[in-house]
Design a protein around this motif. Structure first.
Motif, PDB file in Angstrom:
ATOM      1  N   GLY A 177       0.658  -1.217  -0.068  1.00  0.00           N
ATOM      2  CA  GLY A 177       0.022  -0.125  -0.013  1.00  0.00           C
ATOM      3  C   GLY A 177       0.896   1.383   0.160  1.00  0.00           C
ATOM      4  O   GLY A 177       0.233   2.307   0.191  1.00  0.00           O
ATOM      5  N   ALA A 178       2.014   1.154  -0.221  1.00  0.00           N
ATOM      6  CA  ALA A 178       2.986   2.334  -0.289  1.00  0.00           C
ATOM      7  C   ALA A 178       2.736   3.124  -1.621  1.00  0.00           C
ATOM      8  O   ALA A 178       2.542   2.534  -2.593  1.00  0.00           O
ATOM      9  CB  ALA A 178       4.251   1.960   0.107  1.00  0.00           C
ATOM     10  N   SER A 179       2.915   4.258  -1.420  1.00  0.00           N
ATOM     11  CA  SER A 179       2.890   5.258  -2.589  1.00  0.00           C
ATOM     12  C   SER A 179       4.378   5.231  -3.365  1.00  0.00           C
ATOM     13  O   SER A 179       5.086   4.652  -2.941  1.00  0.00           O
ATOM     14  CB  SER A 179       2.524   6.769  -2.491  1.00  0.00           C
ATOM     15  OG  SER A 179       3.496   7.312  -1.417  1.00  0.00           O
ATOM     16  N   ARG A 180       4.353   5.880  -4.490  1.00  0.00           N
ATOM     17  CA  ARG A 180       5.587   5.874  -5.092  1.00  0.00           C
ATOM     18  C   ARG A 180       6.867   6.455  -4.187  1.00  0.00           C
ATOM     19  O   ARG A 180       7.876   6.084  -4.026  1.00  0.00           O
ATOM     20  CB  ARG A 180       5.824   6.540  -6.526  1.00  0.00           C
ATOM     21  CG  ARG A 180       5.154   5.644  -7.521  1.00  0.00           C
ATOM     22  CD  ARG A 180       4.743   6.248  -8.718  1.00  0.00           C
ATOM     23  NE  ARG A 180       4.198   5.500  -9.817  1.00  0.00           N
ATOM     24  CZ  ARG A 180       4.074   5.785 -11.141  1.00  0.00           C
ATOM     25  NH1 ARG A 180       4.878   6.691 -11.593  1.00  0.00           N
ATOM     26  NH2 ARG A 180       3.465   4.892 -11.978  1.00  0.00           N
ATOM     27  N   TRP A 181       6.333   7.517  -3.640  1.00  0.00           N
ATOM     28  CA  TRP A 181       6.968   8.530  -2.758  1.00  0.00           C
ATOM     29  C   TRP A 181       7.690   7.727  -1.618  1.00  0.00           C
ATOM     30  O   TRP A 181       8.923   7.651  -1.146  1.00  0.00           O
ATOM     31  CB  TRP A 181       6.721   9.870  -2.542  1.00  0.00           C
ATOM     32  CG  TRP A 181       7.280  10.422  -1.364  1.00  0.00           C
ATOM     33  CD1 TRP A 181       6.998  10.778  -0.240  1.00  0.00           C
ATOM     34  CD2 TRP A 181       8.616  10.786  -1.582  1.00  0.00           C
ATOM     35  NE1 TRP A 181       7.934  11.295   0.518  1.00  0.00           N
ATOM     36  CE2 TRP A 181       8.913  11.477  -0.329  1.00  0.00           C
ATOM     37  CE3 TRP A 181       9.712  11.008  -2.475  1.00  0.00           C
ATOM     38  CZ2 TRP A 181      10.342  12.105  -0.100  1.00  0.00           C
ATOM     39  CZ3 TRP A 181      10.952  11.463  -2.440  1.00  0.00           C
ATOM     40  CH2 TRP A 181      11.309  12.033  -1.078  1.00  0.00           C
ATOM     41  N   GLN A 182       6.694   6.996  -0.988  1.00  0.00           N
ATOM     42  CA  GLN A 182       6.900   6.052   0.420  1.00  0.00           C
ATOM     43  C   GLN A 182       7.797   5.141  -0.026  1.00  0.00           C
ATOM     44  O   GLN A 182       8.752   4.802   0.496  1.00  0.00           O
ATOM     45  CB  GLN A 182       5.681   5.685   0.924  1.00  0.00           C
ATOM     46  CG  GLN A 182       4.863   6.631   1.555  1.00  0.00           C
ATOM     47  CD  GLN A 182       3.492   6.212   1.939  1.00  0.00           C
ATOM     48  OE1 GLN A 182       2.654   5.408   1.048  1.00  0.00           O
ATOM     49  NE2 GLN A 182       3.049   6.609   3.195  1.00  0.00           N
ATOM     50  N   THR A 183       7.746   4.376  -1.361  1.00  0.00           N
ATOM     51  CA  THR A 183       8.507   3.234  -1.560  1.00  0.00           C
ATOM     52  C   THR A 183       9.928   3.839  -2.023  1.00  0.00           C
ATOM     53  O   THR A 183      10.893   3.317  -1.578  1.00  0.00           O
ATOM     54  CB  THR A 183       7.893   2.710  -3.017  1.00  0.00           C
ATOM     55  OG1 THR A 183       6.755   2.202  -2.709  1.00  0.00           O
ATOM     56  CG2 THR A 183       9.094   1.466  -3.656  1.00  0.00           C
ATOM     57  N   PHE A 184      10.140   4.987  -2.683  1.00  0.00           N
ATOM     58  CA  PHE A 184      11.305   5.690  -2.827  1.00  0.00           C
ATOM     59  C   PHE A 184      12.094   5.898  -1.427  1.00  0.00           C
ATOM     60  O   PHE A 184      13.256   5.624  -1.231  1.00  0.00           O
ATOM     61  CB  PHE A 184      11.183   6.978  -3.696  1.00  0.00           C
ATOM     62  CG  PHE A 184      12.720   7.516  -3.900  1.00  0.00           C
ATOM     63  CD1 PHE A 184      13.549   7.034  -4.778  1.00  0.00           C
ATOM     64  CD2 PHE A 184      13.128   8.564  -3.182  1.00  0.00           C
ATOM     65  CE1 PHE A 184      14.833   7.227  -4.858  1.00  0.00           C
ATOM     66  CE2 PHE A 184      14.442   9.033  -3.409  1.00  0.00           C
ATOM     67  CZ  PHE A 184      15.437   8.528  -3.973  1.00  0.00           C
ATOM     68  N   ARG A 185      11.222   6.595  -0.633  1.00  0.00           N
ATOM     69  CA  ARG A 185      11.879   7.300   0.661  1.00  0.00           C
ATOM     70  C   ARG A 185      12.283   6.084   1.602  1.00  0.00           C
ATOM     71  O   ARG A 185      13.384   6.408   2.181  1.00  0.00           O
ATOM     72  CB  ARG A 185      10.743   8.049   1.377  1.00  0.00           C
ATOM     73  CG  ARG A 185      10.780   8.609   2.586  1.00  0.00           C
ATOM     74  CD  ARG A 185      11.797   9.852   2.713  1.00  0.00           C
ATOM     75  NE  ARG A 185      12.119  10.016   4.162  1.00  0.00           N
ATOM     76  CZ  ARG A 185      12.900   9.204   4.923  1.00  0.00           C
ATOM     77  NH1 ARG A 185      13.305   8.039   4.394  1.00  0.00           N
ATOM     78  NH2 ARG A 185      13.193   9.780   6.238  1.00  0.00           N
ATOM     79  N   HIS A 186      11.431   4.916   1.852  1.00  0.00           N
ATOM     80  CA  HIS A 186      11.607   4.083   2.877  1.00  0.00           C
ATOM     81  C   HIS A 186      12.220   2.562   2.226  1.00  0.00           C
ATOM     82  O   HIS A 186      12.856   1.990   3.174  1.00  0.00           O
ATOM     83  CB  HIS A 186      10.261   3.761   3.329  1.00  0.00           C
ATOM     84  CG  HIS A 186       9.574   4.959   4.021  1.00  0.00           C
ATOM     85  ND1 HIS A 186      10.276   5.474   5.201  1.00  0.00           N
ATOM     86  CD2 HIS A 186       8.556   5.593   3.894  1.00  0.00           C
ATOM     87  CE1 HIS A 186       9.410   6.569   5.471  1.00  0.00           C
ATOM     88  NE2 HIS A 186       8.450   6.742   4.678  1.00  0.00           N
ATOM     89  N   VAL A 187      12.197   2.559   0.877  1.00  0.00           N
ATOM     90  CA  VAL A 187      12.666   1.146   0.527  1.00  0.00           C
ATOM     91  C   VAL A 187      13.848   1.467  -0.328  1.00  0.00           C
ATOM     92  O   VAL A 187      14.920   0.900  -0.138  1.00  0.00           O
ATOM     93  CB  VAL A 187      11.602   0.284  -0.438  1.00  0.00           C
ATOM     94  CG1 VAL A 187      12.085  -1.074  -0.887  1.00  0.00           C
ATOM     95  CG2 VAL A 187      10.460  -0.048   0.419  1.00  0.00           C
ATOM     96  N   ILE A 188      13.591   2.249  -1.454  1.00  0.00           N
ATOM     97  CA  ILE A 188      14.915   2.396  -2.448  1.00  0.00           C
ATOM     98  C   ILE A 188      15.925   3.066  -1.614  1.00  0.00           C
ATOM     99  O   ILE A 188      17.379   2.912  -1.649  1.00  0.00           O
ATOM    100  CB  ILE A 188      14.619   3.059  -3.554  1.00  0.00           C
ATOM    101  CG1 ILE A 188      13.288   2.133  -4.414  1.00  0.00           C
ATOM    102  CG2 ILE A 188      15.552   3.236  -4.661  1.00  0.00           C
ATOM    103  CD1 ILE A 188      12.653   2.806  -5.534  1.00  0.00           C
TER     104      ILE A 188
END
Lengths: 274, 354
Positions: A177-188
């Motif tokens: 359920g993460a947004s693209r920004w959340q994915t970038f910020r917290h995963v990538i």
């Protein structure tokens, strides 16, 4: 009992011996010479040589310009590495090869080209100078060339890391359920941060030691736009060898300290890696 | 929540991965998509999850058409074969991730994560990084992470494929319990028929981008729709038999194909399939309807005894499963002569014969 050699490749002694010789002749001896020459000065003389207003101005200009340049390199280099790894576009191979250009180009050439472009009558300077942006013979110019020589380090450190990035963990983030920004910020971003730090450190170290291009693009006015490496050379030209080496010693020590700190930072940023 | 994937077509380049596939998972069921690699089962699962978009066809959750809805908004838990844990986050943060992005309060997150850590029996691992976990532990954490936001649908892509046999066994049981406890509709992809039979309520057998058969495990196993399903669902002996006036003959042995199976009238050739446990061994040719053979190998390890017999007249090796009692009765040894008699056989319409 005869000893059994269990190493896959032979030649441990040869390669270690060569490594030691190389480090001694090319690194340790010149550095030691620097310290020994400095040691001829009394503490008072040393203090007087390294702590003049001119020298202090040079240190702070070098450090702040190199730091700013390394920050810009880190951002710019990350973007370029991302584009080169993640997207396909025409002439991508040529763009990729161009990243290496600053490694190969004599930096004096880069300095000359940049100053020609950015002088008020130059190709870019013609438009930028009326806007109040003066890059030739200014501090801005110093940062500009430092970025030019620094960003390839960030690109080249980051590329393999981005290539080996686990695409599935991005998909997992999306599914959770993460947004693209959340994915970038917290995963990538956390996965590539150690690479960015390493690239930053290399770019920073490279910028601290740069001389060839800066001497051309900077006006080299003592106390104003004279970086530490230029100061050392100027001292040499004034035949003040001991003072020149004293300043060099300060630079060396500072570089070592900086690299040690960045090393720590890098290890911290990959603390999750077993 | 029921899941329906209807008339799905998916191509990558000019390669057809899914060719008009329709699969339904009833609400609360645990469905296995079973097939060899390249059958399109993973692509179908990814289409249901929203990670891929079908070229044609629709995906429905309950009555809602969600074909165009982003994976992010489908509220689906997804478990990857290679775990796909976030390496830079602790076990706790991994499980909490789906809750954090939903802006749930810290207290509730703690409570939920600890509840899940108990469920996966790894409460002491909360502060470890994934690099320190074994494969089985990683997959349990991945499962906990997937179900943390309470999805109505759980999708698993070969979830136990990368694990050791005994760990796999344990996790299968665990998946089944987890599925029952959380009232989800689950679909999992596997190429391991044993795994599918072990946990699924419904099995969908896929091959080359099509559904070959679907049904309950018993239905699919006992009444395979075609030769592919027959062969894929377990060991099978195939005999090239001759059709003669409604009789199926292999040499002069009549294959008992059963009354309800389609047999071409007239004469011709056909493949006949017999499972190892549908063959019997005997010391004498008492029934007359048997093949002469020689015992090649006996594997007594397990709850059945597996015997390999060479039928010399046809140069054919057949696998026979007999009970340990029968094995003791017969007192078989390698190299001995033996008679093999078929108790049950299957024949398929020639269109399906491979």
């Amino acid at each position: 009992m005869p000893q059994v050699n269990q190493r896959v490749l032979p030649g441990f002694r040869l390669s270690l011996g060569f490594t030691m010789l190389y480090l001694t002749v090319l690194v340790a001896v010149p550095l030691a010479a620097c310290f020994i020459t400095t040691a001829r000065l009394t503490p008072a003389q040393f203090g007087a040589a390294v702590w003049t207003p001119r020298a202090v101005a040079a240190y702070s200009l070098t450090a702040s310009a190199a730091f700013l340049a390394a920050c810009i390199s880190a951002i710019l280099g990350s973007l370029i590495a991302w584009a080169l790894v993640r997207y396909d576009f025409p002439l991508k191979r040529y763009f990729d090869a161009m990243v290496d250009l600053p490694f190969a180009l004599p930096t004096a050439v880069a300095g000359l080209v940049f100053s020609t472009l950015y002088v008020p009558s130059g190709l870019f300077g013609r438009f930028l100078t009326p806007l109040g942006i003066e890059l030739a013979y200014s501090r801005g110019g110093i940062i500009l060339v430092m970025v030019f020589i620094g960003f390839p380090f960030v690109v080249r450190t980051l590329q393999p890391i981005l290539e080996s990035l686990d695409r599935e963990s991005e998909e997992a983030s999306l599914m959770l359920g993460a947004s693209r920004w959340q994915t970038f910020r917290h995963v990538i971003f956390p996965s590539i941060l150690p690479g960015i730090v390493t690239g930053f450190a290399l770019a920073f170290a490279r910028a601290l030691g740069e001389y060839g291009s800066i001497v051309f693009i900077s006006s080299n006015i003592p106390g104003q736009s004279e970086i530490a490496a230029v100061l050392v050379v100027n001292k040499l030209e004034e035949f003040q060898y001991a003072e020149a080496t004293a300043v060099a010693t300060v630079l060396l020590t500072a570089s070592f300290a900086m690299l040690a700190i960045i090393n720590r930072l890098e290890r911290w940023s990959r603390r999750w890696d077993s | 929540m029921s899941i329906i994937a209807k008339n799905i077509v998916k191509q990558f380049g000019d390669k057809v991965i899914l060719n008009d596939v329709t699969v339904e998972a009833p609400s609360g069921a645990l469905v296995a998509l079973l097939g060899p690699s390249g059958s399109g089962k993973t692509t179908l699962l990814r289409i249901i999850s929203g990670l891929e978009v079908p070229d044609q066809g629709t995906v429905q959750f309950h009555a809602d058409d969600i074909t165009r809805r982003s994976a992010r908004d489908r509220n689906v838990g997804f478990v990857f074969q290679h775990y796909a844990l976030f390496r830079h986050m602790t076990v706790f943060e991994n499980i909490a991730f789906g809750l954090r992005v939903r802006k749930i309060s810290e207290a509730k997150i703690r409570e939920r994560v600890h509840e899940l850590l108990e469920l996966v029996k790894l409460p002491e691992m909360a502060d470890r990084y994934p690099a320190k976990l074994s494969g089985g532990q990683k997959q349990r954490i991945a499962l906990a992470r997937a179900i943390a936001p309470k999805p109505a649908v759980l999708l698993l892509d070969e979830p136990f494929g990368a694990l050791d046999a005994n760990v796999r066994e344990e996790l299968r049981q665990w998946l089944r319990r987890c599925h029952d406890e959380y009232h989800m509709t689950s679909i999992f992809v596997t190429h391991d028929q044993e795994e599918a039979f072990e946990v699924a309520d419904k099995i969908v057998v896929m091959n080359k981008g099509r559904v070959e058969q679907e049904g309950s495990p018993a239905e699919v196993f006992e009444h395979p729709a075609n030769a592919f399903v027959m062969k894929f669902l377990g060991k099978v002996n195939s005999f090239q038999a001759v059709l003669q006036d409604g009789r199926v003959l292999f040499g002069n042995v009549e294959m008992p194909v059963g009354a309800n199976q389609v047999i071409q009238t007239g004469n011709g050739k056909a493949d006949v399939y017999v499972r190892p446990h549908e063959l019997d061994l005997g010391r004498t040719a008492e029934s007359g309807n048997c093949l002469r053979g020689k015992v090649m190998h006996i594997n007594p390890a397990g709850s059945i005894v597996k015997v390999r017999v060479l039928v010399e007249d046809f140069g054919l090796v057949v696998n026979v499963d007999i009970s340990p009692e029968r094995h003791r009765q017969l007192a078989l040894a390698s190299g001995e002569s033996i008679f093999v008699s078929p108790k049950n056989a299957k024949i398929f319409e020639p269109d399906y014969a491979i």
